[in-house]
Scaffold this motif. Structure first.
Motif, PDB file in Angstrom:
ATOM      1  N   PRO A 217     -10.040  63.022 -28.882  1.00  0.00           N
ATOM      2  CA  PRO A 217     -10.137  63.467 -30.284  1.00  0.00           C
ATOM      3  C   PRO A 217      -8.947  63.063 -31.148  1.00  0.00           C
ATOM      4  O   PRO A 217      -9.090  62.878 -32.355  1.00  0.00           O
ATOM      5  N   ASP A 218      -7.744  62.921 -30.549  1.00  0.00           N
ATOM      6  CA  ASP A 218      -6.559  62.583 -31.351  1.00  0.00           C
ATOM      7  C   ASP A 218      -6.397  61.088 -31.570  1.00  0.00           C
ATOM      8  O   ASP A 218      -5.405  60.641 -32.155  1.00  0.00           O
ATOM      9  N   GLY A 219      -7.343  60.263 -31.111  1.00  0.00           N
ATOM     10  CA  GLY A 219      -7.286  58.829 -31.358  1.00  0.00           C
ATOM     11  C   GLY A 219      -6.801  58.003 -30.191  1.00  0.00           C
ATOM     12  O   GLY A 219      -6.900  56.770 -30.218  1.00  0.00           O
ATOM     13  N   ARG A 220      -6.281  58.648 -29.147  1.00  0.00           N
ATOM     14  CA  ARG A 220      -5.904  57.901 -27.948  1.00  0.00           C
ATOM     15  C   ARG A 220      -7.157  57.410 -27.222  1.00  0.00           C
ATOM     16  O   ARG A 220      -8.240  57.979 -27.385  1.00  0.00           O
ATOM     17  N   LEU A 221      -6.991  56.383 -26.412  1.00  0.00           N
ATOM     18  CA  LEU A 221      -8.113  55.805 -25.691  1.00  0.00           C
ATOM     19  C   LEU A 221      -7.929  56.030 -24.193  1.00  0.00           C
ATOM     20  O   LEU A 221      -6.823  55.871 -23.663  1.00  0.00           O
ATOM     21  N   VAL A 222      -9.017  56.405 -23.511  1.00  0.00           N
ATOM     22  CA  VAL A 222      -8.998  56.484 -22.050  1.00  0.00           C
ATOM     23  C   VAL A 222      -9.932  55.402 -21.510  1.00  0.00           C
ATOM     24  O   VAL A 222     -10.985  55.126 -22.083  1.00  0.00           O
ATOM     25  N   ALA A 223      -9.513  54.781 -20.400  1.00  0.00           N
ATOM     26  CA  ALA A 223     -10.303  53.716 -19.781  1.00  0.00           C
ATOM     27  C   ALA A 223     -10.256  53.880 -18.278  1.00  0.00           C
ATOM     28  O   ALA A 223      -9.273  54.380 -17.724  1.00  0.00           O
ATOM     29  N   VAL A 224     -11.342  53.460 -17.607  1.00  0.00           N
ATOM     30  CA  VAL A 224     -11.340  53.454 -16.143  1.00  0.00           C
ATOM     31  C   VAL A 224     -11.469  52.015 -15.665  1.00  0.00           C
ATOM     32  O   VAL A 224     -12.311  51.250 -16.135  1.00  0.00           O
ATOM     33  N   ASP A 225     -10.576  51.634 -14.738  1.00  0.00           N
ATOM     34  CA  ASP A 225     -10.525  50.292 -14.166  1.00  0.00           C
ATOM     35  C   ASP A 225     -11.263  50.332 -12.829  1.00  0.00           C
ATOM     36  O   ASP A 225     -10.783  50.908 -11.848  1.00  0.00           O
ATOM     37  N   ASN A 226     -12.442  49.697 -12.796  1.00  0.00           N
ATOM     38  CA  ASN A 226     -13.288  49.775 -11.608  1.00  0.00           C
ATOM     39  C   ASN A 226     -12.678  49.049 -10.412  1.00  0.00           C
ATOM     40  O   ASN A 226     -12.711  49.551  -9.287  1.00  0.00           O
ATOM     41  N   THR A 227     -12.118  47.884 -10.631  1.00  0.00           N
ATOM     42  CA  THR A 227     -11.626  47.076  -9.502  1.00  0.00           C
ATOM     43  C   THR A 227     -10.342  47.639  -8.913  1.00  0.00           C
ATOM     44  O   THR A 227     -10.115  47.542  -7.706  1.00  0.00           O
ATOM     45  N   ASN A 228      -9.487  48.243  -9.739  1.00  0.00           N
ATOM     46  CA  ASN A 228      -8.191  48.728  -9.261  1.00  0.00           C
ATOM     47  C   ASN A 228      -8.123  50.253  -9.128  1.00  0.00           C
ATOM     48  O   ASN A 228      -7.047  50.812  -8.910  1.00  0.00           O
ATOM     49  N   LYS A 229      -9.280  50.929  -9.283  1.00  0.00           N
ATOM     50  CA  LYS A 229      -9.386  52.382  -9.057  1.00  0.00           C
ATOM     51  C   LYS A 229      -8.349  53.158  -9.874  1.00  0.00           C
ATOM     52  O   LYS A 229      -7.569  53.951  -9.347  1.00  0.00           O
ATOM     53  N   LYS A 230      -8.393  52.958 -11.191  1.00  0.00           N
ATOM     54  CA  LYS A 230      -7.408  53.604 -12.062  1.00  0.00           C
ATOM     55  C   LYS A 230      -8.069  54.259 -13.263  1.00  0.00           C
ATOM     56  O   LYS A 230      -9.140  53.829 -13.711  1.00  0.00           O
ATOM     57  N   CYS A 231      -7.381  55.276 -13.783  1.00  0.00           N
ATOM     58  CA  CYS A 231      -7.678  55.833 -15.106  1.00  0.00           C
ATOM     59  C   CYS A 231      -6.440  55.617 -15.961  1.00  0.00           C
ATOM     60  O   CYS A 231      -5.319  55.934 -15.535  1.00  0.00           O
ATOM     61  N   LEU A 232      -6.633  55.088 -17.184  1.00  0.00           N
ATOM     62  CA  LEU A 232      -5.494  54.724 -18.031  1.00  0.00           C
ATOM     63  C   LEU A 232      -5.633  55.348 -19.413  1.00  0.00           C
ATOM     64  O   LEU A 232      -6.751  55.588 -19.891  1.00  0.00           O
ATOM     65  N   VAL A 233      -4.490  55.576 -20.068  1.00  0.00           N
ATOM     66  CA  VAL A 233      -4.455  56.113 -21.427  1.00  0.00           C
ATOM     67  C   VAL A 233      -3.700  55.134 -22.319  1.00  0.00           C
ATOM     68  O   VAL A 233      -2.626  54.639 -21.933  1.00  0.00           O
ATOM     69  N   TYR A 234      -4.263  54.842 -23.495  1.00  0.00           N
ATOM     70  CA  TYR A 234      -3.633  53.950 -24.470  1.00  0.00           C
ATOM     71  C   TYR A 234      -3.428  54.716 -25.779  1.00  0.00           C
ATOM     72  O   TYR A 234      -4.266  55.555 -26.160  1.00  0.00           O
ATOM     73  N   ASN A 235      -2.329  54.416 -26.470  1.00  0.00           N
ATOM     74  CA  ASN A 235      -2.120  55.025 -27.790  1.00  0.00           C
ATOM     75  C   ASN A 235      -2.854  54.228 -28.856  1.00  0.00           C
ATOM     76  O   ASN A 235      -3.584  53.278 -28.547  1.00  0.00           O
ATOM     77  N   GLU A 236      -2.646  54.600 -30.115  1.00  0.00           N
ATOM     78  CA  GLU A 236      -3.393  53.975 -31.206  1.00  0.00           C
ATOM     79  C   GLU A 236      -3.052  52.494 -31.382  1.00  0.00           C
ATOM     80  O   GLU A 236      -3.801  51.753 -32.009  1.00  0.00           O
ATOM     81  N   LYS A 237      -1.904  52.066 -30.828  1.00  0.00           N
ATOM     82  CA  LYS A 237      -1.507  50.658 -30.928  1.00  0.00           C
ATOM     83  C   LYS A 237      -1.950  49.857 -29.710  1.00  0.00           C
ATOM     84  O   LYS A 237      -1.548  48.714 -29.535  1.00  0.00           O
ATOM     85  N   LEU A 238      -2.789  50.478 -28.863  1.00  0.00           N
ATOM     86  CA  LEU A 238      -3.235  49.874 -27.605  1.00  0.00           C
ATOM     87  C   LEU A 238      -2.063  49.603 -26.668  1.00  0.00           C
ATOM     88  O   LEU A 238      -2.045  48.608 -25.925  1.00  0.00           O
ATOM     89  N   GLU A 239      -1.083  50.497 -26.690  1.00  0.00           N
ATOM     90  CA  GLU A 239       0.016  50.458 -25.731  1.00  0.00           C
ATOM     91  C   GLU A 239      -0.309  51.420 -24.592  1.00  0.00           C
ATOM     92  O   GLU A 239      -0.675  52.571 -24.836  1.00  0.00           O
TER      93      GLU A 239
END
Length: 576
Positions: free
Chosen positions: A337-359
């Motif tokens: 809701p605050d604009g951050r992005l969450v992604a799941v990496d299928n090949t490397n078994k990860k969950c990642l968070v990115y800020n609004e600048k895609l960092e």
């Protein structure tokens, strides 16, 4: 447009009707009276009559008055001063962060924007401006024009409803008159045919009646002759008379018997065919017609207003890092809701968070290959794991720390996942004849009460999304190059096929509930209306777009791809 040389801060006057200011005391009495003055002590706009009360009561005589125009101007200045203050620190905005597109007071700039690359003093920005026109006036004018168009449409719709009812009544009356004319014609036809039959039948009956009356006279004559012979004749005479009359009597009797056997019974009646026969029921139980009451969105009329534009904001290359096994494949993405992005990496078994600048600001190592992710709340997200038969819940803090929350066991292989409401998910399956199902937040599974296509999708060949406002489920079919839109309320389906849609992959809900689909083979994002009309297609600067998601306020869009050796993630600004 503002005239050249106008001072900074001026905005073009927006054309349109002047707003009237009404007397507050009159409004309290449910009356609308245009105000003539403003009392600073009462803090009220007043009409001439109400303001004269100040001359009646001594306590009111020292009140200060100003004109309505002056009061409105004063209020506007106060609003402008308030608008220029930081809501959090109540200090004047002095800086503008170009990285995050935010106004900052001095405290904000120090506390929250230390790491930003471009925080500029507003005075310098204003000094470099050559024109005061920000386009806001034009935007507001367009918005008001749209609002007026909506108001006109609503009025037109209300008039149309009344007109439809009138026309319906006229149509029923016309039909009643036509039916009555039909029955009048029917009566005339039946009576004429019956009267002709009556005339012909009566003539035949009269002829037969004449014949039988003659036979009655002959019978009477024969009886009198026989009676006379048997009374007055000698035995010889009786015998001779009986022999001579026997043949005549036998012939006469045979004739009478024949006529008795050939007697006709005449009956006249009329019966309605079953198609015209109405049962003896009240009209509420047996309506001889169909009444259609329907409200619908005229998407074909307003579809042009739903067409969106995408403006590139930022992009990053997704590369294998030191602890990665292989190139990353983002099989699921979603906005917090605050604009951050969450992604799941299928090949490397990860969950990642990115800020609004895609960092990248947060990482969590999983023990399985994640398939999709759905944000549940401000700090919780759910991840589907397919053959592991579970949905994993993670907690994401404001500081981007990710931790395991809980796990729900399920009995079906789920690929895509999205939130249906506060307590349920809509999940797309694979290797299962039920393409879409409902799963509660505690793992309880159930099916939709609609007829989905009887097709089992292999993993990665279909994705689904749920449109909450219209209760629709959208399914992409990679093999058939199609998008299926299922209406849960009406149990109907719309099939969208077009040359612009080739191997559709990820799907998301965009502005105005439009449907955004990744068309892998055409390297584009296709926008579809909720009714299935293709609105536009956006060529991506990447190969094989794979997943797409839209922010909660429908202002930003993220796309990832699945191109070996050239994985990317791009962010776009959405505008209508």
């Amino acid at each position: 447009m503002a005239a050249s040389g106008s001072t900074i801060g001026e905005v073009d006057e927006i054309p349109g009707p002047v707003k009237e200011t009404f007397c507050q005391p009159c409004l309290n009495k449910d009356q609308q009276t245009v105000a003539d003055t403003f009392c600073s002590n009462c803090n009220e706009f007043q009409c001439y009559d109400c303001s004269n009360e100040h001359n009646v009561y001594a306590i009111l005589k020292n009140h200060t008055f100003m004109s309505v125009k002056e009061a409105n101007a004063t209020n506007t200045l106060l609003e402008i001063k308030t608008l220029c203050l930081c809501n959090q620190h109540q200090k004047l905005f002095e800086f503008f962060c170009e990285d995050e597109k935010k106004l900052c007071c001095r405290t904000c700039a120090i506390a929250y924007h230390k790491k930003c690359h471009s925080v500029v003093e507003i005075e310098k920005i204003v000094g470099n401006m050559t024109s005061s026109d920000s386009g806001l006036g034009q935007k507001l004018a367009e918005a008001r024009e749209d609002a007026e168009g909506i108001a006109r449409h609503i009025c037109s719709s209300k008039d149309q409803v009344a007109q439809d009812i009138k026309e319906m009544q006229v149509k029923i009356r016309q039909m009643r008159e036509e039916v009555m004319r039909m029955f009048d014609d029917l009566e005339d036809f039946v009576v004429r045919r019956a009267e002709t039959f009556q005339r012909e039948t009566l003539e035949n009956m009269t002829m037969k009646q004449t014949q039988i009356e003659k036979h009655l006279a002959d019978v009477t004559s024969y009886l009198e002759t026989i009676k006379s012979f048997f009374k007055k004749g000698t035995p010889l005479q009786k015998y001779i008379a009986e022999q001579k009359m026997e043949s005549k009597v036998n012939a006469f009797c045979r004739n009478i018997k024949d006529k008795c056997q050939n007697l006709e019974k005449v009956n006249i009646s009329f019966h309605f065919d079953e198609t015209l026969k109405l049962p003896p029921l009240p009209v509420t139980e047996n309506v001889p017609g169909k009444l259609l009451l329907k409200s619908y969105r005229q998407e074909d009329v307003y579809s042009i207003n739903m067409t969106m534009k995408l403006t590139p904001v930022s992009a990053i290359i997704l590369k294998k890092t030191g602890d990665d096994i292989d190139e990353p494949l983002y099989s699921g993405i979603d906005f917090l809701p605050d604009g951050r992005l969450v992604a799941v990496d299928n090949t490397n078994k990860k969950c990642l968070v990115y800020n609004e600048k895609l960092e990248k600001v947060g990482t969590y190592q999983l023990s399985y290959n994640p398939l999709s992710v759905a944000v549940v709340s401000e700090e919780e997200l759910a991840i589907s794991s397919g053959s592991r038969y579970k949905i994993k819940f993670l907690h994401v803090s404001e500081c981007n720390e990710i931790s395991s929350s809980r796990t729900c066991k399920v009995k079906t292989k789920y690929y895509s996942i999205c939130l249906k409401d506060d307590g349920q998910f809509v999940v797309g399956t694979y290797d299962d004849p039920r393409p879409v199902r409902i799963v509660s937040l505690d793992g309880k599974e159930q099916d939709f009460s609609v007829n989905f296509r009887n097709k089992t999708y292999p993993i990665g060949t279909s994705a689904s999304i749920y449109i909450k406002s219209s209760d629709k489920v959208v399914i992409t079919d990679t093999d058939d190059d199609a998008v299926y839109i299922y209406d849960m309320k009406t149990n109907t389906r719309v099939v969208v096929k077009d040359d612009q849609i080739q191997q559709p992959r990820g799907v998301a809900v965009g502005p105005s509930d439009t449907i955004l689909v990744c068309s892998c083979e055409t390297n584009s994002i296709v926008q579809i209306s909720p009714s299935g009309q293709i609105l536009s297609s956006y060529k991506m600067n990447m190969k094989y777009p794979y997943k797409v998601c839209v922010s909660r306020d429908k202002s930003f869009l993220i796309v990832t791809n699945n191109c070996a050796g050239n994985k990317e993630m791009q962010k776009f600004k959405i505008s209508i």
